[in-house]
Design an enzyme around this catalytic site. Structure first.
Site, PDB file in Angstrom:
ATOM      1  CG  HIS A  18      -2.043   1.144   1.345  1.00  0.00           C
ATOM      2  ND1 HIS A  18      -1.814   1.797   2.535  1.00  0.00           N
ATOM      3  CD2 HIS A  18      -2.998   1.628   0.630  1.00  0.00           C
ATOM      4  CE1 HIS A  18      -2.828   2.769   2.150  1.00  0.00           C
ATOM      5  NE2 HIS A  18      -3.411   2.648   0.954  1.00  0.00           N
ATOM      6  CG  HIS A  60      -2.910   9.500  -0.310  1.00  0.00           C
ATOM      7  ND1 HIS A  60      -3.707  10.617   0.162  1.00  0.00           N
ATOM      8  CD2 HIS A  60      -3.390   8.498  -0.479  1.00  0.00           C
ATOM      9  CE1 HIS A  60      -4.706   9.982   0.791  1.00  0.00           C
ATOM     10  NE2 HIS A  60      -4.639   8.514   0.396  1.00  0.00           N
TER      11      HIS A  60
HETATM   12  O1  G3P Z   1      -6.816   1.251  -2.601  1.00  0.00           O
HETATM   13  C1  G3P Z   1      -7.201   1.293  -1.316  1.00  0.00           C
HETATM   14  C2  G3P Z   1      -6.486   2.425  -0.411  1.00  0.00           C
HETATM   15  O2  G3P Z   1      -5.382   2.931  -1.065  1.00  0.00           O
HETATM   16  C3  G3P Z   1      -7.637   3.608  -0.492  1.00  0.00           C
HETATM   17  O3  G3P Z   1      -7.543   4.743   0.489  1.00  0.00           O
HETATM   18  O4  G3P Z   1      -6.511   6.817   0.898  1.00  0.00           O
HETATM   19  O5  G3P Z   1      -5.052   4.814   1.185  1.00  0.00           O
HETATM   20  O6  G3P Z   1      -5.396   5.907  -1.159  1.00  0.00           O
HETATM   21  P1  G3P Z   1      -5.971   5.607   0.312  1.00  0.00           P
HETATM   22 MG    MG Z   2      -4.601   4.672  -2.497  1.00  0.00          MG
END
Ligand code: G3P
Ligand code: MG
Length: 258
Positions: A18, A60
């Site tokens: 992630h 992000h």
């Molecule tokens: O793909 C799932 C996740 O990345 C969504 O939330 O805020 O971490 O980009 P965020």
């Molecule tokens: Mg994400």
């Protein structure tokens, strides 16, 4: 590497880094991508945004301040201005000088080693969203990543748009908080292959609905053995984690056999 379309049904689960390996390196940087790859993640998730000069960057937020030493809106700054910022020191001095990568720079590291999960962030006010989607597609097709990329978004219209243009693309709807619809209801509107939700949202009802309708489940963010155990018990296939090394380790040692 198998195209994603063949890889996904061939495995019980796979590990998604992630924002790279964002628990151990500054999120969405090349250092984070490298660590995600070294830790054995099958897929690297990266968030993308559009700059003022219409370049796609790995980032992000809609503003620069949290993860760089810059200020203001991402969409008001050029690629070169953004790349002059320090995207590492906020995390740790060890990463001083890490840059905000362009999507192309990140793909250069990932291509041939892991799958890519691009998260397309929702449009901002007054944005011509088609430009952003076109630029993302241009980058993916130029780098021949179209069969190795999963497109995810909270903005389901963006995914529907991609699928209409290129049905071969692999997509996953991310559940919008408080949306009570089941995965199959959302998928029938978009034609997506996957459905992603947070651990809290991974209810038995959603899980059963996805399985019955041949939609694979992704879950974020799975950082502990307890969360992994729960995600696997609910049959999640794409396991997104800030610590891909840790989660790959748990799975490799078969602490949680299916
Ligand atoms: O793909 C799932 C996740 O990345 C969504 O939330 O805020 O971490 O980009 P965020
Ligand atoms: Mg994400």
């Amino acid at each position: 590497m198998l195209p994603l379309r063949q890889f996904v049904p061939s495995v019980q689960q796979f590990v998604v880094g992630h924002r790279g390996s964002s628990g151990t390196a500054p999120e969405n940087t090349l250092a984070s991508v490298r660590q995600g790859l070294e830790s054995g993640a099958d897929m690297i998730e990266l968030d993308v945004q559009l700059t003022a000069d219409h370049e796609i960057i790995v980032f992000h937020d809609v503003v620069l301040g949290r993860t760089t030493d810059g200020k203001g809106r991402v969409q008001a700054a050029s690629l070169s201005a953004i790349q002059s910022l320090d995207a590492g020191s906020w995390f740790s001095e060890e990463y001083h000088g890490e840059i905000v990568p362009s999507l192309r720079q990140a793909i250069e590291l990932i291509r041939g080693k892991a799958y890519l999960n691009i998260e397309i962030k929702p449009p901002q006010q007054d944005e011509d969203y088609h430009i952003r989607l076109e630029k993302i597609l241009e980058c993916i097709f130029d780098t021949q990543m179209e069969q190795f990329t999963l497109f995810g978004s909270f903005h389901h219209g963006a995914l529907a748009h991609l699928k209409r243009q290129y049905p071969i693309l692999h997509t996953a709807a991310i559940n919008v908080p408080n949306d009570k619809r089941l995965p199959s209801e959302i998928a029938s509107e978009i034609g997506c292959e996957g459905f992603i939700c947070s651990i809290r949202e991974l209810t038995r009802k959603r899980s059963e609905d996805a399985l019955q309708n041949n939609i694979y489940l992704g879950v974020y963010t799975v950082n502990s053995s307890e969360d992994l155990e729960f995600a696997l018990s609910r049959k999640a296939k794409a396991i997104a984690t800030n610590y891909p090394g840790r989660i790959c380790g748990y799975l490799k040692h078969k602490y949680y056999p299916i």
